[in-house]
Design a protein around this motif. Structure first.
Motif, PDB file in Angstrom:
ATOM      1  N   VAL B 365     -34.485  10.929 -18.955  1.00 57.13           N
ATOM      2  CA  VAL B 365     -35.857  11.194 -18.511  1.00 57.13           C
ATOM      3  C   VAL B 365     -35.897  12.599 -17.932  1.00 57.13           C
ATOM      4  CG1 VAL B 365     -37.707  10.483 -16.885  1.00 57.13           C
ATOM      5  CG2 VAL B 365     -36.312   8.764 -18.097  1.00 57.13           C
ATOM      6  N   GLY B 366     -36.945  13.340 -18.343  1.00 60.10           N
ATOM      7  CA  GLY B 366     -37.132  14.705 -17.844  1.00 60.10           C
ATOM      8  C   GLY B 366     -36.550  15.753 -18.760  1.00 60.10           C
ATOM      9  N   ASP B 367     -35.721  15.287 -19.817  1.00 61.97           N
ATOM     10  CA  ASP B 367     -35.165  16.290 -20.751  1.00 61.97           C
ATOM     11  C   ASP B 367     -36.276  16.920 -21.569  1.00 61.97           C
ATOM     12  OD1 ASP B 367     -32.571  15.863 -19.979  1.00 61.97           O
ATOM     13  OD2 ASP B 367     -31.972  14.714 -21.763  1.00 61.97           O
ATOM     14  N   ILE B 368     -36.096  18.225 -21.877  1.00 54.65           N
ATOM     15  CA  ILE B 368     -37.068  18.919 -22.725  1.00 54.65           C
ATOM     16  C   ILE B 368     -36.501  18.891 -24.160  1.00 54.65           C
ATOM     17  CG2 ILE B 368     -38.228  21.108 -23.237  1.00 54.65           C
ATOM     18  CD1 ILE B 368     -39.104  19.964 -20.515  1.00 54.65           C
ATOM     19  N   LEU B 369     -37.324  18.368 -25.078  1.00 54.98           N
ATOM     20  CA  LEU B 369     -36.867  18.271 -26.463  1.00 54.98           C
ATOM     21  C   LEU B 369     -37.741  19.138 -27.361  1.00 54.98           C
ATOM     22  CD1 LEU B 369     -36.463  14.380 -26.692  1.00 54.98           C
ATOM     23  CD2 LEU B 369     -34.677  16.050 -26.226  1.00 54.98           C
ATOM     24  N   ASP B 370     -37.104  19.715 -28.475  1.00 58.29           N
ATOM     25  CA  ASP B 370     -37.902  20.432 -29.479  1.00 58.29           C
ATOM     26  C   ASP B 370     -38.121  19.506 -30.667  1.00 58.29           C
ATOM     27  OD1 ASP B 370     -37.897  23.037 -28.185  1.00 58.29           O
ATOM     28  OD2 ASP B 370     -35.750  23.121 -28.690  1.00 58.29           O
ATOM     29  N   LEU B 371     -39.384  19.432 -31.136  1.00 58.89           N
ATOM     30  CA  LEU B 371     -39.695  18.593 -32.306  1.00 58.89           C
ATOM     31  C   LEU B 371     -40.069  19.518 -33.448  1.00 58.89           C
ATOM     32  CD1 LEU B 371     -41.832  15.714 -30.727  1.00 58.89           C
ATOM     33  CD2 LEU B 371     -39.415  15.725 -31.249  1.00 58.89           C
ATOM     34  N   LYS B 372     -39.390  19.311 -34.590  1.00 53.15           N
ATOM     35  CA  LYS B 372     -39.751  20.148 -35.741  1.00 53.15           C
ATOM     36  C   LYS B 372     -40.428  19.276 -36.788  1.00 53.15           C
ATOM     37  CE  LYS B 372     -37.374  23.102 -39.170  1.00 53.15           C
ATOM     38  NZ  LYS B 372     -38.486  23.679 -39.715  1.00 53.15           N
ATOM     39  N   PHE B 373     -41.593  19.686 -37.188  1.00 53.51           N
ATOM     40  CA  PHE B 373     -42.372  19.005 -38.240  1.00 53.51           C
ATOM     41  C   PHE B 373     -42.282  19.796 -39.520  1.00 53.51           C
ATOM     42  CE2 PHE B 373     -44.349  18.271 -34.110  1.00 53.51           C
ATOM     43  CZ  PHE B 373     -44.291  16.877 -34.014  1.00 53.51           C
ATOM     44  N   SER B 374     -43.003  19.224 -40.537  1.00 55.35           N
ATOM     45  CA  SER B 374     -43.039  19.963 -41.793  1.00 55.35           C
ATOM     46  C   SER B 374     -43.674  21.323 -41.572  1.00 55.35           C
ATOM     47  CB  SER B 374     -43.823  19.168 -42.841  1.00 55.35           C
ATOM     48  OG  SER B 374     -43.974  19.924 -43.983  1.00 55.35           O
ATOM     49  N   LYS B 375     -44.652  21.311 -40.815  1.00 54.31           N
ATOM     50  CA  LYS B 375     -45.264  22.593 -40.495  1.00 54.31           C
ATOM     51  C   LYS B 375     -45.305  22.725 -38.980  1.00 54.31           C
ATOM     52  CE  LYS B 375     -48.021  23.226 -44.623  1.00 54.31           C
ATOM     53  NZ  LYS B 375     -49.221  22.749 -45.312  1.00 54.31           N
ATOM     54  N   LYS B 377     -43.610  23.638 -34.859  1.00 55.15           N
ATOM     55  CA  LYS B 377     -42.708  23.031 -33.872  1.00 55.15           C
ATOM     56  C   LYS B 377     -43.505  22.785 -32.590  1.00 55.15           C
ATOM     57  CE  LYS B 377     -38.482  25.601 -35.011  1.00 55.15           C
ATOM     58  NZ  LYS B 377     -37.602  26.626 -34.520  1.00 55.15           N
ATOM     59  N   ILE B 378     -43.063  21.780 -31.745  1.00 58.11           N
ATOM     60  CA  ILE B 378     -43.615  21.638 -30.389  1.00 58.11           C
ATOM     61  C   ILE B 378     -42.498  21.347 -29.443  1.00 58.11           C
ATOM     62  CG2 ILE B 378     -45.962  20.840 -31.047  1.00 58.11           C
ATOM     63  CD1 ILE B 378     -44.862  17.981 -30.350  1.00 58.11           C
ATOM     64  N   LYS B 379     -42.737  21.625 -28.153  1.00 56.66           N
ATOM     65  CA  LYS B 379     -41.807  21.200 -27.087  1.00 56.66           C
ATOM     66  C   LYS B 379     -42.366  19.970 -26.441  1.00 56.66           C
ATOM     67  CE  LYS B 379     -39.420  25.478 -25.766  1.00 56.66           C
ATOM     68  NZ  LYS B 379     -38.149  25.157 -26.298  1.00 56.66           N
ATOM     69  N   SER B 380     -41.565  19.010 -26.025  1.00 59.65           N
ATOM     70  CA  SER B 380     -42.075  17.808 -25.351  1.00 59.65           C
ATOM     71  C   SER B 380     -41.114  17.406 -24.241  1.00 59.65           C
ATOM     72  CB  SER B 380     -42.210  16.669 -26.389  1.00 59.65           C
ATOM     73  OG  SER B 380     -40.930  16.411 -26.968  1.00 59.65           O
ATOM     74  N   LYS B 381     -41.562  16.583 -23.349  1.00 56.72           N
ATOM     75  CA  LYS B 381     -40.744  16.141 -22.200  1.00 56.72           C
ATOM     76  C   LYS B 381     -40.600  14.636 -22.215  1.00 56.72           C
ATOM     77  CE  LYS B 381     -40.396  16.953 -17.269  1.00 56.72           C
ATOM     78  NZ  LYS B 381     -41.066  17.513 -16.100  1.00 56.72           N
ATOM     79  N   VAL B 382     -39.395  14.138 -21.953  1.00 55.35           N
ATOM     80  CA  VAL B 382     -39.157  12.671 -21.969  1.00 55.35           C
ATOM     81  C   VAL B 382     -39.682  12.094 -20.660  1.00 55.35           C
ATOM     82  CG1 VAL B 382     -37.436  10.848 -22.200  1.00 55.35           C
ATOM     83  CG2 VAL B 382     -37.087  13.046 -23.359  1.00 55.35           C
ATOM     84  N   ILE B 383     -40.526  10.984 -20.747  1.00 51.24           N
ATOM     85  CA  ILE B 383     -41.028  10.383 -19.531  1.00 51.24           C
ATOM     86  C   ILE B 383     -40.494   8.972 -19.373  1.00 51.24           C
ATOM     87  CG2 ILE B 383     -43.133  11.771 -19.156  1.00 51.24           C
ATOM     88  CD1 ILE B 383     -44.628   9.594 -20.750  1.00 51.24           C
TER      89      ILE B 383
END
Lengths: 72, 383
Positions: B365-375, B377-383
């Motif tokens: 919890v609280g880790d910052i993850l990068d998500l890559k899509f076909s088109k 990228k976004i950054k997200s945080k684990v809650i």
């Protein structure tokens, strides 16, 4: 024929027969065959000459029978 | 007073008085050979008279037995030791055709049993004899017939004639001497011919004697014997290597016929001529054929080369085609495996600190993850 003295009819005839047999068997190559052919004709000619020219010769041997016993 | 003899003196005196050779004819009885050395028998006649006879075994040349009529030549006398009157025999003559026939048969059987007539010991005579020994009487018809037929048939013979008596007392020793002479002095003769014309059994006696038969048998030179007429048989014939029925037949058997051999010679020469022609013809055919075969061989080679060349081209193009197909397949497969294509189907990849997250336990919890899509990228945080 000067060589007739030494000519042996039996040997000559035998050699001729052998040449004819060889020819019949067909195992002579052409080069040898030509030599043998000439030899054969010469032998036949010599034999014929011998048969027609020379007479039989009777030579009487004289031994004394009086001295009797045979050397054996 | 009359002379008184001692026994020995008397026998000597009597033997002196009796010392002349006589011929006596009679029938044999009590024939006996003692110790292979001494021959005893009596001669008797129709009157019942008999006289004792004695001879050594080696003087006895004839084959005799009881009952035969013989004539003996010998010396009469008294044997000193036994006081016995007898004739010491020097010569025997068998009398009468019957007795001679019997003697002949007896001797023939004896020699036959010894193997003197055996066919396996007979030697062949050469086909073309050149040197002969001839035993014959030069005055005889037999001699003339033999030579005449020889001359008609053949040429170039050397005939060594030894003239002998062929009947009578002298015949046997002379024939023996002649056989011995040829064997000793001319051993290289091709044949030894013995010939005589026909006659009674008595006339042919020499050729039926044991001594002559044995001498012919022992000859180192091959023998040809022609005695008498067709029907006559002598022991000399029987022991000879070759036997002829008459003197003329001896010549016929000894040499071939000139005319026949001439024909053979012509025939051979003709055969050779024919054969050589054929050989030359064959040789020509062979060289012509060899050329043709060579040409055909070349053509064949060329044709095969063409085929191989065509095949090569085909094989290469086939290989190229196959390779291309395989390459397409690989390319297609590789394309399908491209991750971009997977993202396009709605999947996305999660990274944490630039590493792909394959397991939920890797994040807190609280880790910052990068998500890559076909088109994008976004950054997200684990809650």
């Amino acid at each position: 024929m000067a060589s007739n003295k030494k000519f042996n009819f039996g040997e000559a005839f035998g050699e001729l027969e052998k040449i004819v047999q060889q020819f019949e068997r067909d195992d002579v190559d052409l080069e040898n065959a030509l030599l043998e052919f000439e030899r054969g004709l010469l032998l036949a000619q010599k034999c014929k000459t011998r048969l027609s020219e020379i007479e039989n010769k009777v030579k009487e041997i004289k031994i004394k029978f009086e001295d009797g016993i045979d050397k054996n | 007073m009359d002379k008184i003899y001692s026994v020995s003196e008397f026998i000597d005196a009597a033997n002196e008085l009796l010392a002349f050779e006589i011929w006596v004819e009679g029938e044999i009885s009590g024939f006996n050979i003692s110790q292979d050395r001494w021959v005893f028998f009596d001669l008797k006649d129709g009157d019942g008279s008999k006289i004792n006879c004695f001879m050594t075994a080696w003087t006895l040349k004839e084959t005799i037995e009881d009952g035969m009529t013989i004539r003996v030549r010998g010396l009469p006398g008294i044997h000193k030791k036994y006081g016995k009157f007898s004739i010491t025999i020097h010569e025997i003559k068998i009398m009468g055709e019957g007795a001679l026939r019997r003697a002949f048969e007896l001797l023939k059987a004896k020699l036959q049993a010894e193997g003197l007539f055996a066919p396996e010991r007979k030697r062949p005579l050469p086909k073309f004899p050149a040197k002969l020994g001839l035993i014959a009487s030069r005055e005889s018809a037999a001699y003339n017939d033999f030579i005449r037929i020889l001359n008609n048939r053949w040429s170039g013979l050397e005939i060594n004639l030894l003239h002998t008596q062929v009947q009578g007392k002298e015949a046997i020793p002379q024939i023996l001497r002649a056989i011995g002479y040829f064997n000793n002095e001319m051993p290289d003769l091709d044949a030894l011919v013995i010939t005589r014309g026909g006659g009674s059994l008595d006339d042919l006696g020499a050729f039926n004697s044991e001594e002559v038969a044995r001498a012919i048998y022992a000859s180192k030179i091959p023998t040809l014997v022609g005695i008498g007429h067709e029907r006559d048989e002598t022991l000399a014939d029987c022991v000879a290597d070759m036997r002829a029925s008459t003197p003329s037949n001896a010549a016929e058997r000894l040499v071939p016929d000139r005319a026949e051999i001439m024909t053979s010679l012509e025939h051979y020469a003709h055969l050779l001529g024919q054969d050589i022609e054929k050989k030359v013809r064959d040789a020509k055919d062979i060289s012509y054929n060899a050329g043709r075969i060579f040409e055909r061989c070349l053509e064949e080679k060329k044709r095969r080369l063409d085929i191989i060349q065509k095949n090569m081209v085909m094989l290469v193009s086939q290989f190229v085609d196959k390779t291309k197909t395989r390459l397409d397949f690989v390319l297609r497969t590789i394309k399908n495996l491209n991750p971009e294509r997977i993202l396009r189907r709605g999947f996305s990849i999660v990274f944490k600190d630039d590493k792909i997250v394959k397991d939920a336990s890797m994040v807190a919890v609280g880790d910052i993850l990068d998500l890559k899509f076909s088109k994008g990228k976004i950054k997200s945080k684990v809650i």
